[in-house]
Design a protein around this motif. Structure first.
Motif, mmCIF file in Angstrom:
data_model
loop_
_atom_site.group_PDB
_atom_site.id
_atom_site.type_symbol
_atom_site.label_atom_id
_atom_site.label_comp_id
_atom_site.label_asym_id
_atom_site.label_seq_id
_atom_site.Cartn_x
_atom_site.Cartn_y
_atom_site.Cartn_z
ATOM 1 N N TYR A 15 2.561 14.089 1.319
ATOM 2 C CA TYR A 15 4.059 14.137 2.125
ATOM 3 C C TYR A 15 3.762 12.574 3.107
ATOM 4 O O TYR A 15 4.594 12.228 3.682
ATOM 5 N N LEU A 16 2.431 12.041 2.843
ATOM 6 C CA LEU A 16 2.428 10.496 3.492
ATOM 7 C C LEU A 16 3.303 9.925 2.866
ATOM 8 O O LEU A 16 4.042 8.593 3.552
ATOM 9 N N MET A 17 3.242 9.585 1.583
ATOM 10 C CA MET A 17 3.963 9.023 0.275
ATOM 11 C C MET A 17 5.536 9.041 0.660
ATOM 12 O O MET A 17 6.157 8.677 0.847
ATOM 13 N N TYR A 18 5.909 10.248 0.713
ATOM 14 C CA TYR A 18 7.069 10.336 1.147
ATOM 15 C C TYR A 18 8.001 10.245 2.255
ATOM 16 O O TYR A 18 8.838 9.707 3.093
ATOM 17 N N LEU A 19 6.450 10.051 3.283
ATOM 18 C CA LEU A 19 6.702 9.645 4.943
ATOM 19 C C LEU A 19 7.016 8.625 4.999
ATOM 20 O O LEU A 19 7.750 7.166 5.270
ATOM 21 N N ASN A 20 6.418 7.688 4.249
ATOM 22 C CA ASN A 20 6.008 5.640 4.006
ATOM 23 C C ASN A 20 7.309 5.428 3.137
ATOM 24 O O ASN A 20 8.255 4.752 3.828
ATOM 25 N N THR A 21 7.316 6.213 2.196
ATOM 26 C CA THR A 21 8.879 5.880 2.054
ATOM 27 C C THR A 21 10.219 5.936 2.292
ATOM 28 O O THR A 21 11.462 4.726 2.791
ATOM 29 N N TYR A 33 4.030 -2.350 2.991
ATOM 30 C CA TYR A 33 2.516 -1.758 2.163
ATOM 31 C C TYR A 33 2.129 -0.543 2.554
ATOM 32 O O TYR A 33 2.736 -0.317 3.859
ATOM 33 N N PRO A 34 2.806 0.967 1.866
ATOM 34 C CA PRO A 34 2.496 2.380 2.881
ATOM 35 C C PRO A 34 0.892 2.437 2.997
ATOM 36 O O PRO A 34 0.706 1.482 3.001
ATOM 37 N N VAL A 35 0.718 2.431 4.318
ATOM 38 C CA VAL A 35 -0.621 2.889 5.252
ATOM 39 C C VAL A 35 -0.393 4.478 5.117
ATOM 40 O O VAL A 35 -0.061 5.170 5.133
ATOM 41 N N PHE A 36 -1.886 4.227 5.401
ATOM 42 C CA PHE A 36 -2.467 5.447 4.775
ATOM 43 C C PHE A 36 -3.372 5.909 5.978
ATOM 44 O O PHE A 36 -3.903 4.118 7.092
ATOM 45 N N ASP A 219 2.888 11.389 14.407
ATOM 46 C CA ASP A 219 3.458 10.967 15.750
ATOM 47 C C ASP A 219 2.597 9.221 15.945
ATOM 48 O O ASP A 219 3.833 8.480 16.271
ATOM 49 N N LEU A 220 2.076 8.674 15.590
ATOM 50 C CA LEU A 220 1.733 7.408 16.514
ATOM 51 C C LEU A 220 2.187 6.072 15.407
ATOM 52 O O LEU A 220 2.450 5.462 15.199
ATOM 53 N N ILE A 221 2.310 6.577 13.826
ATOM 54 C CA ILE A 221 2.534 5.509 12.645
ATOM 55 C C ILE A 221 4.244 5.742 12.571
ATOM 56 O O ILE A 221 4.648 4.993 12.468
ATOM 57 N N PHE A 222 5.034 6.890 12.345
ATOM 58 C CA PHE A 222 5.892 6.881 12.196
ATOM 59 C C PHE A 222 6.418 8.397 13.088
ATOM 60 O O PHE A 222 7.883 7.659 12.753
ATOM 61 N N GLY A 223 6.351 8.148 14.258
ATOM 62 C CA GLY A 223 7.234 9.213 15.527
ATOM 63 C C GLY A 223 7.711 8.822 16.594
ATOM 64 O O GLY A 223 6.906 7.310 16.677
ATOM 65 N N TYR A 224 7.217 9.581 17.513
ATOM 66 C CA TYR A 224 8.124 9.447 18.790
ATOM 67 C C TYR A 224 6.613 9.345 19.462
ATOM 68 O O TYR A 224 7.319 7.518 20.526
ATOM 69 N N LYS A 225 5.372 8.561 18.772
ATOM 70 C CA LYS A 225 4.857 7.323 19.645
ATOM 71 C C LYS A 225 4.350 6.139 19.434
ATOM 72 O O LYS A 225 3.389 5.615 19.869
ATOM 73 N N GLN A 226 5.575 6.207 18.164
ATOM 74 C CA GLN A 226 5.514 4.753 18.111
ATOM 75 C C GLN A 226 5.870 3.431 18.820
ATOM 76 O O GLN A 226 5.177 2.076 19.020
ATOM 77 N N HIS A 227 6.181 4.025 19.774
ATOM 78 C CA HIS A 227 7.457 2.931 21.219
ATOM 79 C C HIS A 227 7.889 3.012 22.391
ATOM 80 O O HIS A 227 7.933 4.382 22.443
ATOM 81 N N PRO A 272 6.499 0.398 10.888
ATOM 82 C CA PRO A 272 7.092 1.426 10.031
ATOM 83 C C PRO A 272 8.536 2.006 10.744
ATOM 84 O O PRO A 272 8.547 1.984 12.201
ATOM 85 N N LYS A 273 9.635 1.945 10.548
ATOM 86 C CA LYS A 273 10.518 2.225 10.964
ATOM 87 C C LYS A 273 10.416 4.110 11.361
ATOM 88 O O LYS A 273 9.844 4.182 10.779
ATOM 89 N N GLN A 274 11.185 3.863 12.575
ATOM 90 C CA GLN A 274 11.146 5.481 12.919
ATOM 91 C C GLN A 274 11.556 6.251 11.801
ATOM 92 O O GLN A 274 12.676 6.336 12.014
#
Length: 275
Positions: A15-21, A33-36, A219-227, A272-274
């Protein structure tokens, strides 16, 4: 609607790889690069207890807020920065959790990352004390000790034991305490075995605790808490240059400013892109 990940039909890793992609991260780009996530906080015990919540990192908080004292210091930094009308540089962190140098430093014992690391460092290895040499000390630096270190992990920490050994016998230098750098020092619970470390680390990623809390890190890395205000509240804001959507390079006419921004991004990373 219940998604396959929520139903545990796909692994946390997948799932994390999917979100990174989805977010534009790729093995082909060191700068994106993919972030974990760091998932564990216990690098001292002889055995790893995956039923104890204290074994794990707080996934609801970024690396800069893992301790109360560190969080306080970053909030203080945010409040002290004067707002610049042209480009507000008010942020908690001026470094990033994922960058080309972070990726290359983790994988420095494997080619072609060895050459990549050296080229990023100006042609040679870094000072031995700053090299990636211990999982425990890297966790302590990124979560507690070093105000310019908020790095997360890369996928290889969950499947690739080879990056933890110096099979190529690179001369990585000698630390101030006399330690000669070789294989990466592993936590006691790994018994000095990179394969055991990867096995247990992957089990930790797929554990019930991480499965129940991973969405908070997402939420922090890919979601609404990004900015925005949610990021400020979560102590999760980075230098404006790290946010691709905030810096339109096409509208910057001054080539010096443009090259400065590009250099900044290549050195320090990108959000990363949101998703």
């Amino acid at each position: 609607i219940s998604f396959p990940w929520q139903k545990r039909e796909i692994s946390n890793f997948d799932y994390l790889m999917y979100l990174n992609t989805l977010a534009g991260r790729s093995y082909n780009d060191y700068m994106q690069y993919p972030v974990f996530p760091w998932v564990l906080a216990d690098y001292v015990s002889k055995t790893l207890n995956l039923t104890n919540p204290h074994t794990f990192r707080d996934l609801s908080k970024p690396m800069g807020a893992q301790t109360v004292e560190r969080k306080r210091k970053f909030i203080q930094r945010y409040n002290e920065v004067e707002k610049n009308e042209d480009l507000p540089a008010q942020c908690h962190y001026c470094t990033h959790y994922s960058s080309a140098i972070i990726v290359a430093s983790y994988l420095v014992r494997l080619e072609p990352f060895t050459q990549t690391f050296c080229s990023l460092q100006g042609g040679s290895f870094d000072v031995a004390d700053r090299m990636f040499h211990s999982v425990k000390s890297t966790w302590e630096s990124a979560s507690r000790d070093n105000m310019s270190d908020v790095r997360e992990l890369i996928p290889e920490f969950f499947y690739l034991p080879e990056f933890l050994t110096n099979a190529n016998h690179f001369e990585l230098g000698c630390m101030q305490d006399g330690t000669v750098l070789g294989d990466v020092q592993l936590p006691p619970w790994a018994d000095g075995d990179p394969h055991k470390f990867i096995l247990l680390h992957r089990q930790a990623l797929e554990s019930d605790y991480v499965s129940a809390h991973l969405h908070r890190w997402i939420d922090l890395i890919f979601g609404y808490k990004q900015h925005g205000s949610a990021a400020v509240e979560a102590v999760n804001t980075y230098h404006p240059y790290f946010y691709g959507h905030k810096t339109d390079l096409n509208n910057i006419k001054d080539p010096l400013i443009k090259s400065t921004i590009l250099g900044f991004i290549s050195n320090f990373g990108q959000i990363p892109k949101q998703v």
